[in-house]
Design a protein around this motif. Sequence first.
Motif, PDB file in Angstrom:
ATOM      1  N   LYS A   1      -4.406 -14.065  -0.256  1.00  0.00           N
ATOM      2  CA  LYS A   1      -4.428 -13.737  -1.697  1.00  0.00           C
ATOM      3  C   LYS A   1      -3.371 -12.696  -2.066  1.00  0.00           C
ATOM      4  CE  LYS A   1      -8.648 -15.155  -3.844  1.00  0.00           C
ATOM      5  NZ  LYS A   1     -10.082 -14.880  -3.717  1.00  0.00           N
TER       6      LYS A   1
ATOM      7  N   ALA B   1       1.715  -4.961   5.539  1.00  0.00           N
ATOM      8  CA  ALA B   1       0.712  -5.180   6.584  1.00  0.00           C
ATOM      9  C   ALA B   1      -0.528  -5.842   5.996  1.00  0.00           C
ATOM     10  CB  ALA B   1       0.326  -3.845   7.218  1.00  0.00           C
ATOM     11  N   ASP B   2      -0.596  -5.899   4.662  1.00  0.00           N
ATOM     12  CA  ASP B   2      -1.734  -6.563   4.015  1.00  0.00           C
ATOM     13  C   ASP B   2      -1.452  -8.059   4.023  1.00  0.00           C
ATOM     14  OD1 ASP B   2      -3.746  -7.555   2.459  1.00  0.00           O
ATOM     15  OD2 ASP B   2      -3.526  -6.070   0.867  1.00  0.00           O
ATOM     16  N   ILE B   3      -1.998  -8.744   5.041  1.00  0.00           N
ATOM     17  CA  ILE B   3      -1.608 -10.129   5.290  1.00  0.00           C
ATOM     18  C   ILE B   3      -2.575 -11.149   4.696  1.00  0.00           C
ATOM     19  CG2 ILE B   3      -0.301  -9.571   7.378  1.00  0.00           C
ATOM     20  CD1 ILE B   3      -2.780 -10.337   9.009  1.00  0.00           C
ATOM     21  N   GLN B   4      -3.462 -10.695   3.805  1.00  0.00           N
ATOM     22  CA  GLN B   4      -4.401 -11.629   3.172  1.00  0.00           C
ATOM     23  C   GLN B   4      -3.634 -12.699   2.397  1.00  0.00           C
ATOM     24  OE1 GLN B   4      -7.869  -9.631   1.074  1.00  0.00           O
ATOM     25  NE2 GLN B   4      -6.576  -7.872   1.458  1.00  0.00           N
TER      26      GLN B   4
ATOM     27  N   GLY C   1     -15.061 -13.734   1.785  1.00  0.00           N
ATOM     28  CA  GLY C   1     -14.568 -14.712   0.819  1.00  0.00           C
ATOM     29  C   GLY C   1     -14.040 -14.092  -0.457  1.00  0.00           C
ATOM     30  N   ASN C   2     -13.492 -12.896  -0.337  1.00  0.00           N
ATOM     31  CA  ASN C   2     -12.990 -12.161  -1.494  1.00  0.00           C
ATOM     32  C   ASN C   2     -11.719 -11.414  -1.137  1.00  0.00           C
ATOM     33  OD1 ASN C   2     -14.573 -11.661  -4.173  1.00  0.00           O
ATOM     34  ND2 ASN C   2     -16.131 -11.997  -2.622  1.00  0.00           N
ATOM     35  N   PHE C   3     -10.921 -11.104  -2.152  1.00  0.00           N
ATOM     36  CA  PHE C   3      -9.758 -10.259  -1.913  1.00  0.00           C
ATOM     37  C   PHE C   3     -10.225  -8.832  -1.669  1.00  0.00           C
ATOM     38  CE2 PHE C   3      -6.316  -7.467  -3.456  1.00  0.00           C
ATOM     39  CZ  PHE C   3      -5.327  -7.874  -2.581  1.00  0.00           C
ATOM     40  N   VAL C   4      -9.679  -8.211  -0.650  1.00  0.00           N
ATOM     41  CA  VAL C   4     -10.073  -6.854  -0.288  1.00  0.00           C
ATOM     42  C   VAL C   4      -8.898  -5.914  -0.541  1.00  0.00           C
ATOM     43  CG1 VAL C   4     -10.729  -5.361   1.641  1.00  0.00           C
ATOM     44  CG2 VAL C   4     -11.736  -7.631   1.439  1.00  0.00           C
ATOM     45  N   ALA C   5      -9.143  -4.883  -1.345  1.00  0.00           N
ATOM     46  CA  ALA C   5      -8.083  -3.907  -1.603  1.00  0.00           C
ATOM     47  C   ALA C   5      -8.077  -2.865  -0.490  1.00  0.00           C
ATOM     48  CB  ALA C   5      -8.311  -3.241  -2.958  1.00  0.00           C
ATOM     49  N   LEU C   6      -6.894  -2.586   0.048  1.00  0.00           N
ATOM     50  CA  LEU C   6      -6.748  -1.630   1.151  1.00  0.00           C
ATOM     51  C   LEU C   6      -6.182  -0.312   0.630  1.00  0.00           C
ATOM     52  CD1 LEU C   6      -4.783  -3.868   3.711  1.00  0.00           C
ATOM     53  CD2 LEU C   6      -7.238  -3.738   3.376  1.00  0.00           C
ATOM     54  N   SER C   7      -6.656   0.781   1.170  1.00  0.00           N
ATOM     55  CA  SER C   7      -6.099   2.081   0.796  1.00  0.00           C
ATOM     56  C   SER C   7      -4.922   2.413   1.710  1.00  0.00           C
ATOM     57  CB  SER C   7      -7.167   3.160   0.948  1.00  0.00           C
ATOM     58  OG  SER C   7      -7.499   3.305   2.315  1.00  0.00           O
ATOM     59  N   VAL C   8      -4.166   3.418   1.328  1.00  0.00           N
ATOM     60  CA  VAL C   8      -3.124   3.930   2.220  1.00  0.00           C
ATOM     61  C   VAL C   8      -3.831   4.680   3.356  1.00  0.00           C
ATOM     62  CG1 VAL C   8      -1.100   5.427   2.413  1.00  0.00           C
ATOM     63  CG2 VAL C   8      -1.575   4.234   0.255  1.00  0.00           C
TER      64      VAL C   8
ATOM     65  N   THR D   1       0.846  -1.197   0.000  1.00  0.00           N
ATOM     66  CA  THR D   1       0.000   0.000   0.000  1.00  0.00           C
ATOM     67  C   THR D   1       0.878   1.242   0.000  1.00  0.00           C
ATOM     68  OG1 THR D   1      -0.177  -0.375   2.372  1.00  0.00           O
ATOM     69  CG2 THR D   1      -2.094  -0.911   1.065  1.00  0.00           C
TER      70      THR D   1
ATOM     71  N   ALA E   1     -11.663  -9.890   4.477  1.00  0.00           N
ATOM     72  CA  ALA E   1     -11.482 -10.764   3.307  1.00  0.00           C
ATOM     73  C   ALA E   1     -11.983 -12.173   3.621  1.00  0.00           C
ATOM     74  CB  ALA E   1     -10.017 -10.803   2.894  1.00  0.00           C
TER      75      ALA E   1
ATOM     76  N   GLY F   1      -8.398  -5.739   7.359  1.00  0.00           N
ATOM     77  CA  GLY F   1      -8.649  -6.119   5.962  1.00  0.00           C
ATOM     78  C   GLY F   1      -8.640  -7.632   5.785  1.00  0.00           C
ATOM     79  N   ASP F   2      -7.721  -8.291   6.490  1.00  0.00           N
ATOM     80  CA  ASP F   2      -7.635  -9.755   6.408  1.00  0.00           C
ATOM     81  C   ASP F   2      -8.903 -10.390   6.983  1.00  0.00           C
ATOM     82  OD1 ASP F   2      -6.245 -12.236   5.880  1.00  0.00           O
ATOM     83  OD2 ASP F   2      -5.954 -12.392   8.044  1.00  0.00           O
TER      84      ASP F   2
ATOM     85  N   GLU G   1     -12.933  -6.037  -5.214  1.00  0.00           N
ATOM     86  CA  GLU G   1     -12.797  -5.895  -6.668  1.00  0.00           C
ATOM     87  C   GLU G   1     -14.011  -6.472  -7.396  1.00  0.00           C
ATOM     88  OE1 GLU G   1      -9.147  -7.944  -7.270  1.00  0.00           O
ATOM     89  OE2 GLU G   1      -7.986  -6.096  -7.363  1.00  0.00           O
TER      90      GLU G   1
ATOM     91  N   GLY H   1      -4.365  -3.529   8.192  1.00  0.00           N
ATOM     92  CA  GLY H   1      -4.068  -4.734   7.417  1.00  0.00           C
ATOM     93  C   GLY H   1      -4.734  -5.951   8.037  1.00  0.00           C
ATOM     94  N   GLN H   2      -4.713  -6.012   9.361  1.00  0.00           N
ATOM     95  CA  GLN H   2      -5.351  -7.135  10.051  1.00  0.00           C
ATOM     96  C   GLN H   2      -6.873  -7.060   9.903  1.00  0.00           C
ATOM     97  OE1 GLN H   2      -3.622  -7.020  13.999  1.00  0.00           O
ATOM     98  NE2 GLN H   2      -1.635  -7.656  13.222  1.00  0.00           N
TER      99      GLN H   2
END
Lengths: 114, 221
Positions: A81, A76-79, B51-58, A49, B47, B43-44, B190, B40-41
Amino acid sequence: MTPESLEKWLFVPCRHNGISIELTQAENGEEALAAYRDGKAEVMFLDLTMPVMDGYQVLEQLQKEQLNTFVVVVSADIQPKAQERVKKLGAIAFIKKPVKTSDIENVLHEYGIV
Amino acid sequence: MYCTNMALSDSADKTTLMSIQPYTEDQSDALQEVVNIAMGQAGDSLARILGNFVALSVPRIRLVTVKDVIKTVTDMVDNNAEISAIRQSFSNSLRGEAIVVFAQAGADDLADLMGYDTDLDQSAKQELLLEVGNLLVGAVINGISETLKTDLSFSAPSLMAERTPLDQVLVPEQLSWSHALLMEVNFTVENRDFKCHLLMFMTEETIDSLRGILDEFMDGI
C-alpha cells in the motif's frame, strides 16, 4: 540515506555517461522542499519516514507545485500500500531498502535520466 | 547523532558506563538505517496479518539506565494509560530483549482487525497478543540479522502485562540489565484504535559488540 551511500549508488551510472551530479542532502521533508524550490532537485530521492514532514506530505506538496522533478522514493516501508500511495502521488519509482545499486541504475535508465 | 548524551546521575553509574563509548556519527547513522529497515519489515508483516495499512514512526534510539527507563518509555508511549505487553529475549551475536507494548484500546481492537469474533475469551485474547507480538519481534530480529549478516535467535514470547499501567510494568525488578540501548518504533492503523510500540533493549556488552558489527556493515555497503 547518507550522501556517501547515495554518491556510491549514483557514481557508476553517472560516470559511465559522463554526467556530473551535485548532491544536496535534506534532513527532513521541509528541507527537501526548500532544496527543490531552490532548483536543486532535478531528481529527488525521497524517504517516507522522516521527522517534521514525511515523504507522503512532500509528494502532496510537490503535486500542488506542479511536480517538476523526478521523485524516486527510497524506503524501508515495504508495504504494497505504501508503494501504491507514492505512485499515485506522482513518484516515478519505489526502491526498497536496503538499496542495490542496480535498482537505482534501472530507474535512471528507464526514465532516460542517465 | 544519537547516543552521545548520556546523563550520568551518580558515580556508581559513571563507573559502569565508563566502558561505553558513544558511537561515531557514521555508526549512529548506520544503526538508524538498520533499525529502519528491520522495523519496515516488521510493519509489512503486521500490515499483512491485520489486512490494513500500518503507519510507521521514525525509529528512536536512546541509551537508557534502568532508573530512567520508565520515564523514557512513558514519554514515548505518550501517556500512562493501561497497556498490555509481551516480551521475548534474543541472543547470539547481539543480546537483549524485545517488548511489544499494546495500547489497551488497540489490544481490544486486535480480534476485530484480524477477523475474529470480538467476544473472545481472555485466553484467546492473550493468544492474539502473543501471536502479533511474536510476528513483530520475529520480523525485526530477522531483519536486523539479515541486514547486518549476523546470527540472532529469539525465545518464545511470554505475556508481560495485561491491562496494567505502563509505569508498573517496566519496573527495575522486571528488567535484567542496568543500562541498555533502546530502540523504539510504533505502528498505528489509520482510522482504528490499534497502536503498538516495539521496544528493543540491547544489553551492555552488545552496545560494545555492535560497534564492530556496524563497521563491518558499512564496509560491505
